[in-house]
Design a protein around this motif. Structure first.
Motif, PDB file in Angstrom:
ATOM      1  N   HIS A 190       0.843  -1.200   0.000  1.00 60.09           N
ATOM      2  CA  HIS A 190       0.000   0.000   0.000  1.00 60.09           C
ATOM      3  C   HIS A 190       0.880   1.253   0.000  1.00 60.09           C
ATOM      4  CE1 HIS A 190      -2.267   3.263   1.923  1.00 60.09           C
ATOM      5  NE2 HIS A 190      -3.332   2.733   1.314  1.00 60.09           N
ATOM      6  N   ASP A 191       1.902   1.244   0.854  1.00 63.04           N
ATOM      7  CA  ASP A 191       2.810   2.384   0.935  1.00 63.04           C
ATOM      8  C   ASP A 191       3.565   2.601  -0.378  1.00 63.04           C
ATOM      9  OD1 ASP A 191       1.935   2.710   3.529  1.00 63.04           O
ATOM     10  OD2 ASP A 191       3.741   1.834   4.441  1.00 63.04           O
ATOM     11  N   GLN A 192       3.934   1.498  -1.041  1.00 60.88           N
ATOM     12  CA  GLN A 192       4.607   1.622  -2.348  1.00 60.88           C
ATOM     13  C   GLN A 192       3.682   2.306  -3.358  1.00 60.88           C
ATOM     14  OE1 GLN A 192       5.857  -2.502  -3.169  1.00 60.88           O
ATOM     15  NE2 GLN A 192       7.806  -1.572  -3.753  1.00 60.88           N
TER      16      GLN A 192
ATOM     17  N   VAL B  80       1.234   4.360  -2.690  1.00 57.93           N
ATOM     18  CA  VAL B  80       1.143   5.773  -2.309  1.00 57.93           C
ATOM     19  C   VAL B  80       2.387   6.517  -2.803  1.00 57.93           C
ATOM     20  CG1 VAL B  80       1.144   7.379  -0.348  1.00 57.93           C
ATOM     21  CG2 VAL B  80      -0.376   5.381  -0.333  1.00 57.93           C
ATOM     22  N   HIS B  81       3.553   5.910  -2.642  1.00 63.39           N
ATOM     23  CA  HIS B  81       4.801   6.532  -3.105  1.00 63.39           C
ATOM     24  C   HIS B  81       4.765   6.754  -4.626  1.00 63.39           C
ATOM     25  CE1 HIS B  81       9.041   7.553  -3.250  1.00 63.39           C
ATOM     26  NE2 HIS B  81       9.203   6.637  -4.195  1.00 63.39           N
ATOM     27  N   LEU B  82       4.306   5.755  -5.372  1.00 66.94           N
ATOM     28  CA  LEU B  82       4.202   5.914  -6.830  1.00 66.94           C
ATOM     29  C   LEU B  82       3.233   7.034  -7.189  1.00 66.94           C
ATOM     30  CD1 LEU B  82       4.116   2.200  -8.017  1.00 66.94           C
ATOM     31  CD2 LEU B  82       5.948   3.873  -8.400  1.00 66.94           C
ATOM     32  N   ARG B  83       2.120   7.093  -6.480  1.00 65.05           N
ATOM     33  CA  ARG B  83       1.149   8.159  -6.728  1.00 65.05           C
ATOM     34  C   ARG B  83       1.781   9.519  -6.458  1.00 65.05           C
ATOM     35  NH1 ARG B  83      -3.763   8.030  -2.857  1.00 65.05           N
ATOM     36  NH2 ARG B  83      -2.169   8.842  -1.458  1.00 65.05           N
ATOM     37  N   ASP B  84       2.550   9.623  -5.374  1.00 63.08           N
ATOM     38  CA  ASP B  84       3.219  10.877  -5.046  1.00 63.08           C
ATOM     39  C   ASP B  84       4.241  11.249  -6.114  1.00 63.08           C
ATOM     40  OD1 ASP B  84       1.690  10.955  -2.746  1.00 63.08           O
ATOM     41  OD2 ASP B  84       3.339  10.322  -1.421  1.00 63.08           O
ATOM     42  N   GLN B  85       5.008  10.261  -6.587  1.00 59.89           N
ATOM     43  CA  GLN B  85       5.993  10.520  -7.638  1.00 59.89           C
ATOM     44  C   GLN B  85       5.328  10.997  -8.921  1.00 59.89           C
ATOM     45  OE1 GLN B  85       8.279   6.807  -7.835  1.00 59.89           O
ATOM     46  NE2 GLN B  85      10.062   8.034  -7.266  1.00 59.89           N
TER      47      GLN B  85
ATOM     48  N   GLU C  60      -3.905  13.102  -4.115  1.00 58.90           N
ATOM     49  CA  GLU C  60      -4.428  12.138  -3.164  1.00 58.90           C
ATOM     50  C   GLU C  60      -5.859  11.724  -3.463  1.00 58.90           C
ATOM     51  OE1 GLU C  60      -3.837  13.392   0.849  1.00 58.90           O
ATOM     52  OE2 GLU C  60      -1.694  13.702   0.542  1.00 58.90           O
TER      53      GLU C  60
ATOM     54  N   VAL D 100      -5.316   4.282  -4.059  1.00 59.98           N
ATOM     55  CA  VAL D 100      -4.233   3.336  -4.319  1.00 59.98           C
ATOM     56  C   VAL D 100      -4.690   2.179  -5.209  1.00 59.98           C
ATOM     57  CG1 VAL D 100      -2.892   3.896  -2.271  1.00 59.98           C
ATOM     58  CG2 VAL D 100      -4.605   2.101  -2.142  1.00 59.98           C
TER      59      VAL D 100
END
Length: 76
Positions: free
Chosen positions: A37-39, A41-46, A51, A55
């Protein structure tokens, strides 16, 4: 809800009628304190897409694009 079409089924080697897929995906998003899930979120942020994009949608796009790179999708 992510797209669950023939490309995704082929990528994850799932059957045509596959209810356990959703259970497996939910479990994967929770395992290891939510590492996958965190990965996502990180891809979405990149990607700087905001938001408001969930995810599951990020997973959907990444998986679908990855499968598209694998070549032609077999028709069945």
């Amino acid at each position: 809800m992510p797209i669950y079409d023939i490309r995704i089924k082929q990528l994850f080697e799932r059957s045509k009628t596959d209810q356990p897929f959703w259970t497996a995906l939910a479990a994967t998003l929770r395992v290891d304190n939510g590492a996958f899930h965190d990965q996502l979120v990180h891809l979405r942020d990149q990607a700087a897409i905001g938001e408001d994009i969930g995810v599951l949608r990020v997973f959907d796009v990444v998986a679908w694009m990855h499968q598209g790179r694998q070549g032609q999708v077999a028709r069945s």
